[in-house]
Scaffold this active site. Structure first.
Site, PDB file in Angstrom:
ATOM      1  NE  ARG A  88      -4.067   0.496   2.660  1.00 36.06           N
ATOM      2  CZ  ARG A  88      -5.131  -0.314   2.663  1.00 36.06           C
ATOM      3  NH1 ARG A  88      -5.002  -1.600   2.499  1.00 36.06           N
ATOM      4  NH2 ARG A  88      -6.303   0.204   2.848  1.00 36.06           N
ATOM      5  NE  ARG A 127     -16.775  -2.172   4.102  1.00 33.08           N
ATOM      6  CZ  ARG A 127     -15.566  -1.811   3.694  1.00 33.08           C
ATOM      7  NH1 ARG A 127     -14.965  -2.475   2.721  1.00 33.08           N
ATOM      8  NH2 ARG A 127     -14.964  -0.786   4.248  1.00 33.08           N
ATOM      9  NE  ARG A 160     -13.540  -2.040   7.193  1.00 33.23           N
ATOM     10  CZ  ARG A 160     -12.741  -2.112   6.121  1.00 33.23           C
ATOM     11  NH1 ARG A 160     -12.838  -3.147   5.310  1.00 33.23           N
ATOM     12  NH2 ARG A 160     -11.878  -1.162   5.866  1.00 33.23           N
ATOM     13  NE  ARG A 171     -10.976   3.228   4.938  1.00 31.64           N
ATOM     14  CZ  ARG A 171     -12.143   2.616   4.764  1.00 31.64           C
ATOM     15  NH1 ARG A 171     -13.227   3.028   5.402  1.00 31.64           N
ATOM     16  NH2 ARG A 171     -12.221   1.590   3.944  1.00 31.64           N
TER      17      ARG A 171
HETATM   18  P1  AP5 Z   1     -15.238  -4.085  -0.518  1.00 33.15           P
HETATM   19  O1  AP5 Z   1     -15.008  -5.283  -1.376  1.00 33.15           O
HETATM   20  O2  AP5 Z   1     -15.345  -4.293   0.946  1.00 33.15           O
HETATM   21  O3  AP5 Z   1     -14.164  -2.935  -0.867  1.00 33.15           O
HETATM   22  P2  AP5 Z   1     -12.611  -2.865  -0.572  1.00 33.15           P
HETATM   23  O4  AP5 Z   1     -11.945  -2.365  -1.788  1.00 33.15           O
HETATM   24  O5  AP5 Z   1     -12.126  -4.147   0.010  1.00 33.15           O
HETATM   25  O6  AP5 Z   1     -12.623  -1.698   0.490  1.00 33.15           O
HETATM   26  P3  AP5 Z   1     -11.919  -1.592   1.908  1.00 33.15           P
HETATM   27  O7  AP5 Z   1     -12.663  -0.520   2.651  1.00 33.15           O
HETATM   28  O8  AP5 Z   1     -11.799  -2.916   2.572  1.00 33.15           O
HETATM   29  O9  AP5 Z   1     -10.531  -1.086   1.489  1.00 33.15           O
HETATM   30  P4  AP5 Z   1      -9.493  -0.420   2.353  1.00 33.15           P
HETATM   31  O10 AP5 Z   1      -8.324  -0.529   1.473  1.00 33.15           O
HETATM   32  O11 AP5 Z   1      -9.846   0.936   2.809  1.00 33.15           O
HETATM   33  O12 AP5 Z   1      -9.536  -1.275   3.719  1.00 33.15           O
HETATM   34  P5  AP5 Z   1      -8.617  -2.436   4.320  1.00 33.15           P
HETATM   35  O13 AP5 Z   1      -9.468  -3.344   5.077  1.00 33.15           O
HETATM   36  O14 AP5 Z   1      -7.714  -2.969   3.298  1.00 33.15           O
HETATM   37  O15 AP5 Z   1     -16.575  -3.392  -1.065  1.00 33.15           O
HETATM   38  C1  AP5 Z   1     -17.148  -2.273  -0.406  1.00 33.15           C
HETATM   39  C2  AP5 Z   1     -18.676  -2.377  -0.440  1.00 33.15           C
HETATM   40  O16 AP5 Z   1     -19.112  -2.273  -1.791  1.00 33.15           O
HETATM   41  C3  AP5 Z   1     -19.241  -3.714   0.073  1.00 33.15           C
HETATM   42  O17 AP5 Z   1     -20.412  -3.458   0.788  1.00 33.15           O
HETATM   43  C4  AP5 Z   1     -19.561  -4.504  -1.210  1.00 33.15           C
HETATM   44  O18 AP5 Z   1     -20.661  -5.380  -1.020  1.00 33.15           O
HETATM   45  C5  AP5 Z   1     -19.898  -3.380  -2.190  1.00 33.15           C
HETATM   46  N1  AP5 Z   1     -19.512  -3.698  -3.564  1.00 33.15           N
HETATM   47  C6  AP5 Z   1     -18.348  -4.280  -3.992  1.00 33.15           C
HETATM   48  N2  AP5 Z   1     -18.339  -4.361  -5.338  1.00 33.15           N
HETATM   49  C7  AP5 Z   1     -19.509  -3.802  -5.764  1.00 33.15           C
HETATM   50  C8  AP5 Z   1     -20.085  -3.599  -7.052  1.00 33.15           C
HETATM   51  N3  AP5 Z   1     -19.453  -3.987  -8.177  1.00 33.15           N
HETATM   52  N4  AP5 Z   1     -21.285  -2.986  -7.129  1.00 33.15           N
HETATM   53  C9  AP5 Z   1     -21.932  -2.600  -6.002  1.00 33.15           C
HETATM   54  N5  AP5 Z   1     -21.452  -2.780  -4.752  1.00 33.15           N
HETATM   55  C10 AP5 Z   1     -20.255  -3.378  -4.635  1.00 33.15           C
HETATM   56  O19 AP5 Z   1      -7.705  -1.598   5.343  1.00 33.15           O
HETATM   57  C11 AP5 Z   1      -8.286  -1.039   6.502  1.00 33.15           C
HETATM   58  C12 AP5 Z   1      -7.206  -0.339   7.310  1.00 33.15           C
HETATM   59  O20 AP5 Z   1      -6.219  -1.288   7.718  1.00 33.15           O
HETATM   60  C13 AP5 Z   1      -6.414   0.742   6.563  1.00 33.15           C
HETATM   61  O21 AP5 Z   1      -7.080   1.979   6.583  1.00 33.15           O
HETATM   62  C14 AP5 Z   1      -5.110   0.748   7.361  1.00 33.15           C
HETATM   63  O22 AP5 Z   1      -5.251   1.440   8.572  1.00 33.15           O
HETATM   64  C15 AP5 Z   1      -4.909  -0.722   7.679  1.00 33.15           C
HETATM   65  N6  AP5 Z   1      -4.115  -1.410   6.655  1.00 33.15           N
HETATM   66  C16 AP5 Z   1      -4.514  -2.445   5.857  1.00 33.15           C
HETATM   67  N7  AP5 Z   1      -3.525  -2.820   5.023  1.00 33.15           N
HETATM   68  C17 AP5 Z   1      -2.478  -2.010   5.289  1.00 33.15           C
HETATM   69  C18 AP5 Z   1      -1.170  -1.877   4.743  1.00 33.15           C
HETATM   70  N8  AP5 Z   1      -0.747  -2.679   3.751  1.00 33.15           N
HETATM   71  N9  AP5 Z   1      -0.353  -0.928   5.264  1.00 33.15           N
HETATM   72  C19 AP5 Z   1      -0.752  -0.131   6.255  1.00 33.15           C
HETATM   73  N10 AP5 Z   1      -1.977  -0.180   6.806  1.00 33.15           N
HETATM   74  C20 AP5 Z   1      -2.844  -1.106   6.335  1.00 33.15           C
HETATM   75 MG    MG Z   2     -11.382  -4.740   1.873  1.00 35.79          MG
END
Ligand code: AP5
Ligand code: MG
Length: 218
Positions: A88, A127, A160, A171
């Protein structure tokens, strides 16, 4: 196949990861899911990560990298993996590259999910996630049969903490500043493929599968 999904919060990385990992036959590794599991188990890592996640900031690179390296050392990832949410930052990408090189391997493809900001807000505000199996739902776009209950295992669905409007805005800002540069980084290495991630989930999955086909047969 060694695959990375990249895209802004709410692009559908987790949603597509569920289907793509199954299609390709590799385990899905979501750093966000691992952090959230640590938060709910009350581990030291969870306590640390929560301070960053709750304000929409990234968890520090050293902590995240160490966690991912430990996961990549497990035997199930030997045939390949799908990374959702890692790398990321450019430093995370560089460490991953070095680590894979030491193991005598490399990434095959980085799949970018391209969506617009308004759609991201609509997706994140509705979500819901299963507390037990992490299946992702949406109150309008992908509702479970019974409100608040996961169709797959009957688990409780929760919203969440970082899906509050202010945190989503932060974000998105962090994505543009820290993660968007990865797209150019991977394009320069010739492994980036972008797909249109607007429209129904199944259509996006089909586009992903089509985009990945040339890399699967290599
Ligand atoms: P969803 O599939 O949940 O979307 P996503 O891209 O996975 O979104 P996230 O919010 O999980 O991404 P993120 O990168 O912010 O969070 P992460 O958990 O990685 O879909 C979203 C919604 O849309 C759902 O309700 C779904 O049903 C709907 N949907 C999907 N496709 C659709 C479609 N085609 N049409 C209609 N609806 C649809 O990270 C969280 C936190 O963890 C970060 O902020 C950070 O603090 C930490 N973190 C994680 N990884 C790292 C890293 N590598 N380095 C540092 N910190 C990190
Ligand atoms: Mg995700």
């Amino acid at each position: 196949m060694r695959l990375v999904l990249v895209g802004p919060p709410g692009a559908g990385k987790g949603t597509q990861a569920q289907f793509i990992a199954e299609h390709v036959g590799v385990p899905k590794i979501s750093t966000g899911d691992i952090f959230r599991a640590n938060v709910s188990e009350g581990t030291e890592l969870g306590t640390l990560a929560k301070q960053y996640m709750d304000r929409g900031a990234l968890v520090p690179d050293d902590v995240t990298i160490e966690m991912v390296k430990a996961r990549l050392a497990e035997p199930d990832v030997e045939p390949g993996f799908l990374l959702d949410g890692f790398p990321r930052t450019v430093p995370q990408a560089e460490v991953l590259e070095d680590h894979l090189r030491e193991l005598g391997t490399k990434l095959d493809v980085v799949l970018e999910l391209v969506v617009d900001d308004d759609e991201v807000i609509r997706r994140l505000s509705g979500r819901r996630t299963c507390r037990t199996c992490n299946r992702i739902w949406h109150v309008d776009f992908d509702p479970p049969a019974v409100e608040g209950v996961c169709d797959l295992d009957g688990g409780e669905l929760y919203q969440r903490d970082d899906d509050k409007a202010e945190t989503v805005a932060e974000r998105l800002r962090v994505y543009a500043a820290e993660t968007a540069p990865l797209v150019a980084h991977y394009a320069g290495r010739g492994v980036l493929v972008g797909i249109d991630a607007m429209g129904p989930v199944d259509d996006v999955t089909q586009r992903a599968v089509d985009a990945l086909r040339p890399f699967q047969d290599r």
